[in-house]
Scaffold this active site. Structure first.
Site, PDB file in Angstrom:
ATOM      1  N   ASP A  93       0.797  -1.236   0.000  1.00 55.73           N
ATOM      2  CA  ASP A  93       0.000   0.000   0.000  1.00 55.73           C
ATOM      3  C   ASP A  93       0.827   1.283   0.000  1.00 55.73           C
ATOM      4  OD1 ASP A  93       0.997  -0.277   2.559  1.00 55.73           O
ATOM      5  OD2 ASP A  93      -0.807   0.466   3.537  1.00 55.73           O
ATOM      6  N   GLU A  94       2.112   1.192  -0.316  1.00 57.81           N
ATOM      7  CA  GLU A  94       2.944   2.395  -0.253  1.00 57.81           C
ATOM      8  C   GLU A  94       4.098   2.281  -1.243  1.00 57.81           C
ATOM      9  OE1 GLU A  94       5.024   5.122   3.243  1.00 57.81           O
ATOM     10  OE2 GLU A  94       4.450   3.050   3.671  1.00 57.81           O
TER      11      GLU A  94
END
Length: 349
Positions: A93-94
């Protein structure tokens, strides 16, 4: 992404929207992710489920669905690659993106971030936040400023002023224990940290002192590495009060094992070597590892092996830190070709 796992669960099950939820955990585990509604009660990732439930009695526990998170993550990365191939994923997610020379020919990094966030929402129904600046450290710090569903640009002309007023706990790389040590030294903001000499910081914080000395001056030369090879994944806990009871250690090893499993699942990584790290009250340190032919599979494997490694410790004295790390990973060596260029800032906010 904003509270990624929890947001996916709320998106896929509308009945969970607006309610405090925790992904993972359950009866005796640890929380992998908490929705913003749960965070208002103090629920955080890596928190034991029992404590999370005490803080938020109406907390709803939802099991992991890593295949679903991976599916959405791949959609998001595909969007990134429409703008640049200089994408360095940190987890599902990053990621860091170098958009200096981007495929769309957009000159404003701020506009690119806004457009990417809009695309992510249109294609997944999820919100993302962004930080924009001249290096990875500043971009990372900026990404937390206007969360959720926001973005922050730190313009070159604003860097020093921004960092001088930034609370020390907001600096990326400074955790709770280090922040508390800094408080005791009357270091509360960037300007207080900046007043310390390199020699002082090295004496107080070891090799991390050089990192603190540089970043408070806006200096961070790490490149965006599309093929960054991760050599290990680690989790560790420093304790407010030293511990020496076997029952306490047993609970900590269980918690660390579950946290390590969650972190590995997020990064899609497996490994064959598990290392236990012990730091004693007198700051002496002990590590012991076990390597096996097959990959460690889950938290139970980590826990059982870490217990055996714990039995090999040389001393029965109070400890202040426990850590587990996995190495000998299933990541392949690749040539790393990285380019870092100056980012034009035509407009900022």
């Amino acid at each position: 992404m904003d509270a990624f796992y929890a947001s996916v669960e709320q998106h896929d099950n509308p009945e969970l929207k607006g309610k405090p939820i925790a992904v993972g955990g359950g009866h005796r585990g640890v929380v992998s992710a908490a929705s913003y509604e749960a965070r208002k009660f103090g629920v955080r990732s890596a928190m034991p489920s029992k404590i999370a439930k005490e803080k938020c009695p109406h907390l709803i526990f939802v099991p992991h669905r890593f295949a679903r998170y991976k599916e959405i993550s791949q959609k998001i990365r595909a969007i990134f690659h429409e703008y640049t191939d200089l994408v360095e994923p940190l987890s599902l997610d990053e990621a860091y993106l170098d958009v200096t020379e981007n495929k769309k020919g957009i000159e404003s990094a701020n506009l690119i971030a806004r457009e990417i966030r809009k695309r992510i929402f249109e294609e997944t129904g999820l919100t993302a936040s962004a930080g924009i600046s001249v290096n990875k450290f500043l971009a990372k710090v900026a990404s937390d400023i206007n969360k959720p569903n926001g973005q922050k640009t730190i313009h070159p002309s604003q860097i020093l002023e921004f960092l001088e007023e930034l609370p020390i706990e907001k600096f990326y790389g400074i955790g709770k224990v280090t922040a508390n040590k800094m408080y005791s030294l009357q270091i509360f903001k960037g300007k207080d940290l900046k007043a310390k000499t390199l020699e002082e910081l090295m004496r107080l914080f070891g090799k991390s002192g050089a990192y603190y000395y540089n970043v408070v001056r806006g200096i961070h030369n790490g490149e965006v590495k599309p093929n960054r090879i991760q050599k290990s994944v680690a989790v560790e806990h420093t304790f407010w009060d030293d511990i020496n009871e076997d029952e306490q250690v047993d609970q900590k090893l269980k918690s660390l094992s579950e946290e390590l499993e969650a972190r590995l699942s997020k990064k899609e990584i497996k490994g064959k070597t598990l290392t236990l790290k012990i730091k004693y009250k007198d700051f002496s340190q002990f590590t012991r590892s076990k390597t096996q032919e097959i990959y460690f599979e889950n938290a139970q494997d980590f826990y059982e092996t870490s217990k055996k490694l714990w039995e090999l410790r040389p001393y029965n004295k109070a400890i202040r830190l426990l850590g587990l790390s996995l190495s000998n990973l299933n990541t392949e060596e690749k040539k790393q070709i990285s380019v870092q260029l100056k980012i034009p800032f035509e407009e900022f906010e």
